[in-house]
Design a protein around this motif. Structure first.
Motif, PDB file in Angstrom:
ATOM      1  N   GLN A 130       4.095  -1.505  -9.623  1.00 23.10           N
ATOM      2  CA  GLN A 130       2.994  -2.292 -10.167  1.00 23.10           C
ATOM      3  C   GLN A 130       2.667  -3.414  -9.190  1.00 23.10           C
ATOM      4  O   GLN A 130       3.463  -4.333  -9.001  1.00 23.10           O
ATOM      5  CB  GLN A 130       3.350  -2.858 -11.542  1.00 23.10           C
ATOM      6  N   ARG A 131       1.517  -3.313  -8.595  1.00 20.87           N
ATOM      7  CA  ARG A 131       1.107  -4.317  -7.614  1.00 20.87           C
ATOM      8  C   ARG A 131       0.786  -5.639  -8.320  1.00 20.87           C
ATOM      9  O   ARG A 131       0.045  -5.664  -9.293  1.00 20.87           O
ATOM     10  CB  ARG A 131      -0.126  -3.822  -6.854  1.00 20.87           C
ATOM     11  N   LYS A 132       1.329  -6.746  -7.815  1.00 22.03           N
ATOM     12  CA  LYS A 132       0.999  -8.058  -8.364  1.00 22.03           C
ATOM     13  C   LYS A 132      -0.395  -8.459  -7.908  1.00 22.03           C
ATOM     14  O   LYS A 132      -0.796  -8.174  -6.789  1.00 22.03           O
ATOM     15  CB  LYS A 132       2.016  -9.110  -7.907  1.00 22.03           C
ATOM     16  N   ASP A 133      -1.096  -9.121  -8.781  1.00 17.65           N
ATOM     17  CA  ASP A 133      -2.452  -9.564  -8.477  1.00 17.65           C
ATOM     18  C   ASP A 133      -2.447 -11.081  -8.330  1.00 17.65           C
ATOM     19  O   ASP A 133      -2.132 -11.814  -9.274  1.00 17.65           O
ATOM     20  CB  ASP A 133      -3.407  -9.140  -9.597  1.00 17.65           C
ATOM     21  N   PHE A 134      -2.799 -11.571  -7.151  1.00 20.04           N
ATOM     22  CA  PHE A 134      -2.776 -12.993  -6.835  1.00 20.04           C
ATOM     23  C   PHE A 134      -3.664 -13.794  -7.780  1.00 20.04           C
ATOM     24  O   PHE A 134      -3.297 -14.873  -8.250  1.00 20.04           O
ATOM     25  CB  PHE A 134      -3.222 -13.172  -5.377  1.00 20.04           C
ATOM     26  N   VAL A 135      -4.840 -13.255  -8.091  1.00 22.43           N
ATOM     27  CA  VAL A 135      -5.767 -13.963  -8.982  1.00 22.43           C
ATOM     28  C   VAL A 135      -5.170 -14.079 -10.380  1.00 22.43           C
ATOM     29  O   VAL A 135      -5.278 -15.129 -11.033  1.00 22.43           O
ATOM     30  CB  VAL A 135      -7.139 -13.266  -9.013  1.00 22.43           C
ATOM     31  N   ASP A 136      -4.517 -13.019 -10.859  1.00 18.91           N
ATOM     32  CA  ASP A 136      -3.875 -13.084 -12.174  1.00 18.91           C
ATOM     33  C   ASP A 136      -2.804 -14.167 -12.209  1.00 18.91           C
ATOM     34  O   ASP A 136      -2.671 -14.893 -13.202  1.00 18.91           O
ATOM     35  CB  ASP A 136      -3.238 -11.732 -12.526  1.00 18.91           C
ATOM     36  N   SER A 156       2.355   1.683  -3.545  1.00 19.45           N
ATOM     37  CA  SER A 156       1.343   2.079  -4.527  1.00 19.45           C
ATOM     38  C   SER A 156       0.990   3.553  -4.395  1.00 19.45           C
ATOM     39  O   SER A 156       0.610   4.192  -5.374  1.00 19.45           O
ATOM     40  CB  SER A 156       0.084   1.219  -4.377  1.00 19.45           C
ATOM     41  N   ASP A 193       0.833  -1.205   0.000  1.00 13.51           N
ATOM     42  CA  ASP A 193       0.000   0.000   0.000  1.00 13.51           C
ATOM     43  C   ASP A 193       0.865   1.251   0.000  1.00 13.51           C
ATOM     44  O   ASP A 193       0.537   2.251  -0.654  1.00 13.51           O
ATOM     45  CB  ASP A 193      -0.915   0.011   1.224  1.00 13.51           C
TER      46      ASP A 193
END
Length: 216
Positions: free
Chosen positions: A201-207, A194, A191
């Protein structure tokens, strides 16, 4: 329930009274998707341990793997704790009924409580490191190519991923946490970056799940 194979992909599945009891508890509590996922976590974790020549206790690894998602189930979910802690507490209570050393119980507790906290488990003792390694392989496809095609095939033949495992596991994570969203607050430094670093660039767990090398 039909009898499970004793050896899968060269890994001997623990068959002690404690391991059989753990299997029964988890099989009776979790969904099919989570049960087979947990068994694959053990197998991929054990294969990782053997590949890296780690000395690990198969029974401790088995209990950690089998209980790691128990906190997603209503019967083990608290109102305020993270689901990882609920699962860790369930495993601790289970192990206290057996002749298990306190340090080993602590390792199993840590293996479950830390399995969604990347960057830490690999520096801990083998039980902790290998539960996370198994989770990361099965959910995120990390180290996918470190396993042979035959190993992946044998594990998934005995414990199928199903046609939509990626979407199913995401749904399981959602339903297990949606009633207590405050417990999902994770690494707070993401946080900070960002807000403060325009290039971050925040990593996205779902991606990561959906884009892994697993087909489904």
């Amino acid at each position: 329930m039909s009898e499970e194979p004793k050896v899968i992909a060269g890994v001997k599945v623990p068959d002690s009274a404690m391991a059989r009891a753990a299997t029964e508890v988890v099989r009776d509590t979790e969904t099919d998707l989570l049960y087979h996922h947990s068994r694959r976590v053990f197998l991929f974790g054990a294969l990782t341990g053997e590949r890296n020549k780690l000395k690990y206790d198969p029974e401790l690894l088995y209990v950690g793997a089998m209980f790691h998602d128990m906190g997603l189930m209503d019967s083990y979910a608290s109102d305020t704790e993270r689901f990882e802690v609920d699962g860790a507490n369930a495993a601790r209570d289970f192990l206290k009924a057996y002749d298990v050393a306190e340090r080993d119980i602590d390792d199993v507790w840590d293996s479950i409580a830390l399995h969604t906290t990347p960057g830490i488990p690999q520096h801990k003792r083998p039980t902790v490191a290998l539960v996370t390694a198994g989770v990361e392989m099965d959910v995120l496809g990390l180290a996918y190519d470190d396993f042979t095609p035959q190993q992946r095939h044998e594990v998934c033949s005995c414990h199928p991923r199903g046609l939509r495992f990626k979407h199913g596991i995401i749904s399981a994570f959602c339903y297990g946490t949606i009633r207590k969203p405050e417990t999902t607050f994770g690494n707070v430094k993401a946080d900070v970056l960002s807000r403060m670093d325009s290039t971050y660039q925040r990593k996205d767990f779902v991606d990561v799940i959906l884009e892994s090398q697993w087909e489904s």
